[in-house]
Design an enzyme around this catalytic site. Structure first.
Site, mmCIF file in Angstrom:
data_model
loop_
_atom_site.group_PDB
_atom_site.id
_atom_site.type_symbol
_atom_site.label_atom_id
_atom_site.label_comp_id
_atom_site.label_asym_id
_atom_site.label_seq_id
_atom_site.Cartn_x
_atom_site.Cartn_y
_atom_site.Cartn_z
ATOM 1 N N GLU A 69 37.359 38.563 38.937
ATOM 2 C CA GLU A 69 39.069 38.217 38.819
ATOM 3 C C GLU A 69 38.468 37.294 37.412
ATOM 4 O O GLU A 69 39.724 36.148 38.302
ATOM 5 C CB GLU A 69 39.518 38.481 39.454
ATOM 6 C CG GLU A 69 39.542 40.255 40.684
ATOM 7 C CD GLU A 69 40.490 39.599 42.236
ATOM 8 O OE1 GLU A 69 40.156 38.224 42.628
ATOM 9 O OE2 GLU A 69 40.763 40.480 42.625
ATOM 10 N N GLU A 88 37.506 46.829 43.748
ATOM 11 C CA GLU A 88 37.932 45.637 45.389
ATOM 12 C C GLU A 88 39.342 46.648 45.812
ATOM 13 O O GLU A 88 40.431 47.373 44.729
ATOM 14 C CB GLU A 88 38.136 45.039 45.173
ATOM 15 C CG GLU A 88 36.967 43.426 45.152
ATOM 16 C CD GLU A 88 37.017 42.360 44.598
ATOM 17 O OE1 GLU A 88 38.376 42.263 45.425
ATOM 18 O OE2 GLU A 88 36.945 41.805 44.494
HETATM 19 O O1 IFM Z 1 38.918 37.908 49.129
HETATM 20 C C1 IFM Z 1 38.917 38.275 47.769
HETATM 21 C C2 IFM Z 1 38.054 38.095 46.823
HETATM 22 O O2 IFM Z 1 37.029 37.175 46.694
HETATM 23 C C3 IFM Z 1 38.861 38.687 45.363
HETATM 24 N N1 IFM Z 1 39.267 39.939 45.036
HETATM 25 C C4 IFM Z 1 40.683 39.649 45.709
HETATM 26 C C5 IFM Z 1 39.648 39.411 47.657
HETATM 27 C C6 IFM Z 1 41.218 39.366 49.026
HETATM 28 O O3 IFM Z 1 42.436 38.393 48.221
#
Ligand code: IFM
Length: 449
Positions: free
Chosen positions: A166, A354
């Site tokens: 990200e 994710e």
């Molecule tokens: O916890 C974060 C992660 O580090 C990166 N993506 C989003 C998750 C939830 O906010």
């Protein structure tokens, strides 16, 4: 009873990140990261929480791998702490730090769990921040050197690599909004950071290819879904700006070899300095795209709202509601995002790296959490991912965020995203209802309902 079946070799996993779970922030030679510096300052993180101890994974790693095996995970996505490997960001290697990841990879392989390692999940060495951080172009070479060190140690055994996680969070939260470290509010530095993150990615991929490693390398980004609030020209244009600033500014250089024109024109003097040849380095072939998805946003034009003149609002599907983060639950947005990536980038191989939710949950007297809302969330998103596959998206795997409750950045330990509950005072782990449910999904390679 409907059965949704996934392909035989589909990878089911769960994800974490170094700063969020490891703890041991100053042990065995680890250097300071920007998140240590930031969280140690008063009022920066809710409740004064820090990652100093986190889930104590640095000490409990072997038991955590046993837990993953019990859950039946086929793959585990983790990140390597740059300051654990190179305490000053470059120069002397901290062998004890590298040893930790070496042991983790071996333990995963012994448990028949495929390692998926991310090189940069936000915990930049503070020493490099002190030399200008991501807006300093030199960092692209420092990152490539760090990548080389890690590949040389682990490249023979790690099957899946991601350069960054990200990158928009690093660039915009860190350098435009200033709510994450290093806490700078300057659009020009933010867009320069975008470019340097991409260039650093490209250089690391070059190092990987030159090493002749057998695994796959890609980049993980947040590809949310964006819908205009109305059909008006203004709302559609605002939506386009948000989409380009959030998604296309990363996807297009990587996969099309150019920055989105409309956005570059809009940001004008804030556009990054790009040298000849940079885009060729950035856009060299990568093996897959990592897609993180959590929510959909409705966009309307608003002349008072920041650089993009756009207002963002969360969308919740009927009867789905909002998570504890205030994020609207909209599984159809995952399908939409995957289909958009398929069309825009000529159907690249994708892993959902994710997906998950934080919900308000209280353990019963035995420490057990019946998190049925998470089960619904995950089930509907897995279904949405399957819908995208049926429409031709080349989806290879799915990772729940997160394996266990952990440090949720400026929110501290309040929001819990884990399949496994962590009792922070004792670090005790207890699989939640969702963990048992996810084990069945993995076991049957799909959903039955
Ligand atoms: O916890 C974060 C992660 O580090 C990166 N993506 C989003 C998750 C939830 O906010």
């Amino acid at each position: 009873m409907t059965t949704i079946q996934f392909p035989e070799n589909f990878l089911w996993g769960a994800a974490t990140a170094a700063y969020q779970i490891e703890g041991a922030w100053n042990e065995d030679g680890r250097g300071e990261s920007i998140w240590d510096r930031f969280s140690h300052r008063p009022y920066m993180v809710s409740n004064g929480d820090t990652g100093d101890v986190a889930c104590d994974h640095y000490h409990r790693m072997p038991q955590d791998v046993v837990l993953m095996k019990q859950l039946g995970l086929k793959t585990y996505r983790f990140s390597i702490g740059w300051p654990r490997v190179l305490p000053q960001g470059r120069g002397t290697v901290n062998e004890k730090g590298l040893d930790f990841y070496d042991r983790l990879v071996d333990a995963l392989l012994a448990a028949n769990i495929l390692p998926n390692a991310t090189l940069n999940h936000w915990d930049l060495p503070q020493a490099l921040q002190d030399q200008g951080g991501w807006p300093n172009r030199d960092i692209t070479d420092w990152f490539a050197d760090y990548a080389r060190i890690v590949f040389e140690r682990l490249g023979d055994r790690v099957a899946l690599w991601a350069t960054h996680n990200e990158p928009h969070v690093i660039a915009y939260n860190g350098y435009a909004d200033g709510v994450f470290p290093p806490g700078i509010a300057d659009h020009s530095q933010a867009f320069q950071t975008v470019h340097h993150l991409l260039l650093a990615h490209g250089k690391a991929v070059q190092v990987y290819r030159a090493g002749g490693y057998k695994g796959q390398i890609g980049l993980v980004h947040y590809f949310g879904s964006y819908v205009p609030a109305s059909d008006s020209l203004e709302d559609r244009a605002a939506c386009q700006r948000v989409y380009e600033k959030s998604s296309a500014i990363f996807g297009d250089p990587l996969l099309l070899g150019k920055y989105p024109d409309m956005l570059m024109e809009w940001i004008g003097s804030h556009a990054p300095t790009i040298k000849a040849g940079d885009l060729a380095v950035i856009s060299q072939p990568m093996d897959y795209l990592g897609v993180n998805y959590y929510f959909t946003q409705r966009i309307s034009a608003d002349p008072h709202m920041g650089l993009l003149k756009a207002q963002l609002e969360h969308v919740a599907a009927p009867h789905m509601g909002y998570t504890e983060m205030g994020w609207g639950i909209n599984p159809a947005g995952l399908t939409a995002s995957l289909l958009d990536l398929k069309t825009r980038y000529n159907n690249p191989p994708i892993y959902i790296t994710e997906n998950g939710c934080a919900i308000d949950e209280t353990p019963d007297k035995d420490g057990f959490v019946n998190d049925w809302q998470r089960v619904v969330y995950l089930r509907e998103h897995i279904r949405a991912a399957h819908t995208a596959m049926q429409a031709g998206v080349d989806l290879r795997g799915y990772y729940v965020w997160s394996l266990m409750d952990n440090f949720e950045w400026t929110h501290g330990y309040g929001p819990r995203f884990g399949l496994v509950h962590v009792d922070y005072p004792t670090s005790e782990r207890t699989p939640k209802q969702s963990a048992h449910w996810y084990s069945k999904v993995i076991d049957q390679n799909g959903l039955c309902d």
